[in-house]
Design a protein around this motif. Structure first.
Motif, PDB file in Angstrom:
ATOM      1  N   GLU A   1       0.843  -1.191   0.000  1.00 27.19           N
ATOM      2  CA  GLU A   1       0.000   0.000   0.000  1.00 27.19           C
ATOM      3  C   GLU A   1       0.878   1.240   0.000  1.00 27.19           C
ATOM      4  O   GLU A   1       1.881   1.303   0.719  1.00 27.19           O
ATOM      5  CB  GLU A   1      -0.908   0.028   1.241  1.00 27.19           C
ATOM      6  N   GLU A   2       0.506   2.230  -0.833  1.00 25.27           N
ATOM      7  CA  GLU A   2       1.176   3.527  -0.813  1.00 25.27           C
ATOM      8  C   GLU A   2       0.229   4.529  -0.191  1.00 25.27           C
ATOM      9  O   GLU A   2      -0.856   4.805  -0.713  1.00 25.27           O
ATOM     10  CB  GLU A   2       1.575   3.952  -2.220  1.00 25.27           C
ATOM     11  N   LEU A   3       0.623   5.066   0.964  1.00 25.02           N
ATOM     12  CA  LEU A   3      -0.223   5.974   1.716  1.00 25.02           C
ATOM     13  C   LEU A   3       0.632   7.080   2.312  1.00 25.02           C
ATOM     14  O   LEU A   3       1.687   6.820   2.899  1.00 25.02           O
ATOM     15  CB  LEU A   3      -0.938   5.244   2.859  1.00 25.02           C
ATOM     16  N   CYS A   4       0.171   8.324   2.159  1.00 24.69           N
ATOM     17  CA  CYS A   4       0.744   9.431   2.926  1.00 24.69           C
ATOM     18  C   CYS A   4       2.259   9.487   2.813  1.00 24.69           C
ATOM     19  O   CYS A   4       2.961   9.618   3.818  1.00 24.69           O
ATOM     20  CB  CYS A   4       0.319   9.317   4.385  1.00 24.69           C
ATOM     21  N   ASP A   5       2.752   9.334   1.580  1.00 24.92           N
ATOM     22  CA  ASP A   5       4.195   9.391   1.324  1.00 24.92           C
ATOM     23  C   ASP A   5       4.947   8.259   2.017  1.00 24.92           C
ATOM     24  O   ASP A   5       6.108   8.408   2.394  1.00 24.92           O
ATOM     25  CB  ASP A   5       4.767  10.733   1.765  1.00 24.92           C
ATOM     26  N   ALA A   6       4.272   7.137   2.209  1.00 25.57           N
ATOM     27  CA  ALA A   6       4.914   5.963   2.798  1.00 25.57           C
ATOM     28  C   ALA A   6       4.497   4.734   2.013  1.00 25.57           C
ATOM     29  O   ALA A   6       3.436   4.697   1.386  1.00 25.57           O
ATOM     30  CB  ALA A   6       4.529   5.803   4.270  1.00 25.57           C
ATOM     31  N   GLU A   7       5.354   3.722   2.038  1.00 26.83           N
ATOM     32  CA  GLU A   7       5.052   2.424   1.434  1.00 26.83           C
ATOM     33  C   GLU A   7       4.962   1.405   2.554  1.00 26.83           C
ATOM     34  O   GLU A   7       5.846   1.318   3.400  1.00 26.83           O
ATOM     35  CB  GLU A   7       6.153   2.033   0.447  1.00 26.83           C
ATOM     36  N   LEU A   8       3.850   0.651   2.577  1.00 23.59           N
ATOM     37  CA  LEU A   8       3.619  -0.316   3.632  1.00 23.59           C
ATOM     38  C   LEU A   8       3.415  -1.696   3.035  1.00 23.59           C
ATOM     39  O   LEU A   8       2.876  -1.844   1.929  1.00 23.59           O
ATOM     40  CB  LEU A   8       2.377   0.033   4.469  1.00 23.59           C
TER      41      LEU A   8
END
Length: 892
Positions: A763-770
């Motif tokens: 998942e790509e969220l809020c300038d982060a990759e999880l």
């Protein structure tokens, strides 16, 4: 206000109508009947389709056998699926391996599926391994069937486990659904996977008899497409497929169409929530009416997706086609939160169908829908696996190209015919209305019949040496080119054999380029440009683009805005001129300022509402993410909007990507004419700026949350961590981390012998990759599942454990990095990533090879850090008495 600096995706598509012609050179505007493949018919009855595509590196081998579940008796339900498992994973080859074992070494990926009509087997490999892979497929059709009792029992248990994983205790309700919509003696009137009772009665003799009667050369077709020459395919087939001895084939069981049987009934247990299902009979797929119906089904699916984003109080809409190709049924589902909303769910389904009927009744709207459908037809043929399946559906001995045939059929559909079919197909007196009641909480989806799988004596994984050999045989050539226009615009051309072209213009302006109190500036500027003044040059170019069936969409990231359009390769010029017209020559009109701000706000809200639960959980588990507050429209004043556009919309800070089957000379001519113009601010030089300070990536809020869930029979688990920011440029490592986690969770399911749906997503969220592990686990087995997951995580924290699992992960990762070189959207996505991360054009090919050189100790260290309690979030939804073990998941 909206604190949206790090929102990674905003999609706002605007459609404009019109027509026109360009004066510069244009590509051919029609698809002729030149064959896209050559059909070879062997004396043993097998049909081979040879369809080379040298624009890619990988080879797709696909075999279809007319041995689907319609041919099994109802009391032997599941025999077709079990027979597929037996021939692939239980029968020994001369060297003692099974076909599954061998494909694990000779292919980068493989799979097999069984449905009501057919058994499909496919493998992705490279040209050097094609003869071996075809030899394995030939073994499947050889008629041999010597299976030990132990292997038969194991594969039967695997089939039972897969059935439970897919349907659980809702199997009984699913069987009742099929029995209610099909006549009792119809071959589609039973669950194709079988039941525990029918599977338990099957014997090795049953499976071997089915294989000998139906897995014959005369009942099979094989397609080979991708990076291989015609002569290589024919040479390999002559040595493997042609020598197969002909054998008698049992006739296919007839599956007659079913007339409408309108009724209203109640069905419990199919869903965990209340709702409604509407079921309509469809014409046979391989008929003129059937092809027309499939166009309408696609439209209904899009309409349901739109309704899901717009409706509150509805848990979800879904569409499923039941039965098989000769007597299909269309089932539309709507589920709601509470039982008293069920009547509304039925109304919403009928409203959605009415919208489709309304659109088709409007001749202009219907014509636009059919133009868009042309692009959808071509899109299905971009992926190698989908293309191979379509070749198998060609009429025997056909020499027509697949795309030309499909487009001709679509062009023969008139708006009037489409409207008439929509009225007839979705008439209220044709529908079966099924009121859905949730499962009894006392029964629910509890898995009462746990199947433990015995040890697999043939379990093997590809050795590093074999994986290295596969990658070494992939050509090292890079087909993309990069050049720069005089005004500084960077252009990347990525040709392929695709019938489509994906055009993207990346402008260096995103959320991070606006003040904190005006986060909407970048998306509002882009949205205003896509609403040009009527009859302006930009408006005319968008009208011409719209006339091709394409649209222009937006994606807004922290540091970039992406204008993108995808259409037929024959319309490359219109795609380029449509995007270029608005970005290069378009003007911002103050009349659209408030409208554009509202469009952006609603688009973000709809996007957040449509997010799956796993993404919502991940978003809430980050310490810094998007928040929606009241929007201050007055803060978005025209001088600020104009200033942002003037500062950032310059050629020297932009990149144009063109990927797909474009004509190189035509594309370059239009790029020069549209994007090379000296128009302010586009052609102004880019001022040197101080490098932007690095933005801190969000971190997770560590710890465990246990939340009372609405499903007493299951625990829903979400476990995730943020990928270290320094790995964003290291796709091979990230993909290996994900694949190792996927393999570990799959092993947990087999070790327990219990079915649940755990998966791993990125998942790509809020300038982060999880990386997020998520899914449902039966409450009665949750403690055992947690214990197994912890043991699996412990193995991944050691170099020895990673080294043991790594070879099985390297092949699919390499395949993922190299696959779909003919897919224009995949090519464009990858090039966008390269632009964003400032990476070389041959990056993905290099990453595929680098996946073999990874140090297991490095991966183990990454797992140790990522799975540590302070970097891990865990959320469990379920009954309080069952979720206690959730607290143990973050521990070492």
């Amino acid at each position: 206000m909206l604190r949206a600096r790090a929102l990674l995706a905003l999609f706002a598509g605007l459609l404009l109508v019109g027509c026109g012609a360009a004066r510069l050179p244009r590509p051919a505007r029609s698809f002729d009947d030149r064959p896209e493949g050559v059909v070879v018919d062997y004396a043993n009855g097998l049909r081979l389709v040879v369809a080379p595509d040298l624009s890619g590196d990988l080879v797709q081998v696909h075999m279809r056998v007319r041995a689907g579940a319609r041919n099994e008796a109802k009391h032997q339900a599941g025999l077709a699926h079990l027979s597929e498992h037996i021939v692939l994973c239980a029968l020994p080859l001369p060297d003692g391996r099974t076909v599954c074992d061998a494909l694990a070494e000779e292919a980068l990926a493989y799979k097999a599926t069984t449905d009501g009509d057919i058994v499909d087997m496919s493998a992705t490999t490279v040209a050097a391994h094609l003869p071996t892979v075809l030899g394995l497929f030939a073994f499947v059709l050889s008629g041999r069937c010597e299976v030990s009792p132990e292997q038969f029992t194991r594969e039967r248990n695997v089939v039972m486990s897969e059935l439970q994983q897919r349907l659980g205790a809702s199997l009984d309700a699913y069987q009742q659904l099929l029995e209610s919509i099909y006549p009792p003696d119809h071959p589609y009137a039973h669950a194709f996977g079988g039941t525990r009772a029918t599977l338990s009665r099957l014997t090795a003799a049953d499976a071997c008899g089915y294989l000998r009667d139906r897995f014959t050369p005369g009942n099979a077709a094989v397609v080979v497409t991708g990076g291989v020459t015609h002569d290589q395919v024919v040479g390999a087939a002559e040595a493997t497929l042609r020598p197969l001895a002909p054998r008698p084939t049992a006739p296919q069981v007839a599956a007659p169409p079913v007339p409408a049987r309108p009724a209203r009934r109640t069905l419990a247990g199919l869903s965990t929530h209340s709702g409604t299902a509407l079921v309509f009979p469809l014409p046979p797929h391989d008929s003129d009416d059937g092809r027309l119906a499939q166009v309408l089904v696609d439209m209904v699916e899009r309409a349901l997706a739109d309704a899901a984003r717009a409706r509150f109080g509805v848990r979800g809409f879904s569409l499923e086609q039941l039965g098989g190709a000769d007597a299909p049924m269309l089932a539309l589902f709507a589920t709601v939160t509470t039982p008293d909303q069920r009547a509304a769910s039925e109304d919403l389904l009928w409203e959605t169908l009415a919208e489709v009927q309304k659109d088709t009744a409007d001749r202009k709207q219907a014509a636009a829908l059919l133009r868009r459908q042309r692009i959808d037809v071509a899109r299905r043929l971009e992926r190698l696996d989908a293309r191979a399946e379509r070749y198998l559906e060609l009429t025997p001995n056909s020499r027509r190209g697949v795309l030309a045939t499909d487009l001709r059929r679509l062009d023969a559909i008139t708006p009037a015919a489409l409207a008439g079919a929509a009225r007839a197909l979705f008439a209220r007196d044709r529908a079966q209305v099924i009121e859905l009641e949730p499962a009894d909480p006392a029964e629910g989806l509890v898995l009462r019949d746990v199947v433990r799988l015995p040890e697999d004596p043939h379990a093997v994984a590809a050795s590093p040496a074999i994986a290295a050999k596969l990658l070494a045989e992939i050509p090292a050539a890079n087909r993309s080119t990069r050049y720069t226009l005089a005004n500084g615009l960077t252009v990347i051309l990525a040709p392929s054999s695709s019938p489509l072209v994906d055009v993207r213009l990346i402008v260096g302006a995103g959320f991070a380029d606006a003040p904190a109190e005006q986060p909407y500036l970048a998306p509002v500027v882009a949205t205003m440009l896509l609403a040009p003044e009527p009859r302006s040059p930009a408006d005319k170019e968008l009208r011409r683009l719209r006339a091709t069936g394409a649209t222009v969409d937006l994606s807004i990231a922290p540091d970039m805005t992406i204008f993108h359009a995808r259409g037929l390769a024959a319309d490359t010029d219109h795609l380029l001129r449509g995007i270029g017209g608005v970005v290069v020559g378009g003007r911002l009109s103050a009349e659209y300022r408030s409208w554009a701000a509202e469009e952006v706000s609603q688009g973000i809200s709809a996007s957040l509402r449509a997010e799956p639960q796993r993404k919502q959980i991940a978003r809430l588990s980050l310490d810094r993410c998007v928040e929606l507050d009241a929007v201050d429209f007055d803060a978005l004043v025209m001088p600020d909007l104009t200033a942002l556009r003037r500062k950032h919309y310059r050629a020297g800070a932009a990149t144009l990507i063109v990927a797909g089957g474009f004509d190189d000379a035509v594309a370059r001519a239009h790029i020069d004419d549209v994007f090379g113009r000296a128009v302010e601010p586009w052609s102004l030089p880019v001022a040197a700026e101080d490098p932007a300070s690095a933005r801190r990536a969000p971190a997770v809020r560590p710890g465990t949350q246990r939340i009372q869930g609405q499903r007493p029979e299951q625990v829903t688990v979400f476990l995730g961590f943020v990928v270290p920011p320094e790995l964003r440029r290291d796709r091979a490592t990230v993909l290996l981390l994900r694949q190792l986690l996927e393999n570990a969770t799959g092993a947990v399911r087999e070790q327990l012998g219990v079915s649940y749906g755990l998966g791993v997503t990125r998942e790509e969220l809020c300038d982060a990759e999880l990386l997020v592990l998520h899914g449902n686990i039966d409450a009665g087995h949750f403690a055992a599942a947690v214990a197994e997951l912890r043991r699996a995580f412990a193995r991944l924290r050691t170099p020895e454990g990673v080294a043991a699992e790594l070879p099985a992960a390297q092949r699919p990762v390499a395949g993922r990095l190299l696959a779909e070189a003919a897919d224009s959207a995949v090519l464009a996505d990858r090039l966008t990533f390269l632009v964003q991360q400032k990476l070389p054009l041959d990056y993905f090919r290099s990453e595929a090879r680098r996946a073999l050189d990874i140090d297991p100790a490095r991966l183990a260290a990454l797992f140790t850090a990522s799975l540590s309690p302070e970097r891990l979030f865990v959320v469990c939804l379920g009954p309080e008495e069952s979720t206690g073990p959730c607290d143990e998941l973050p521990g070492p």
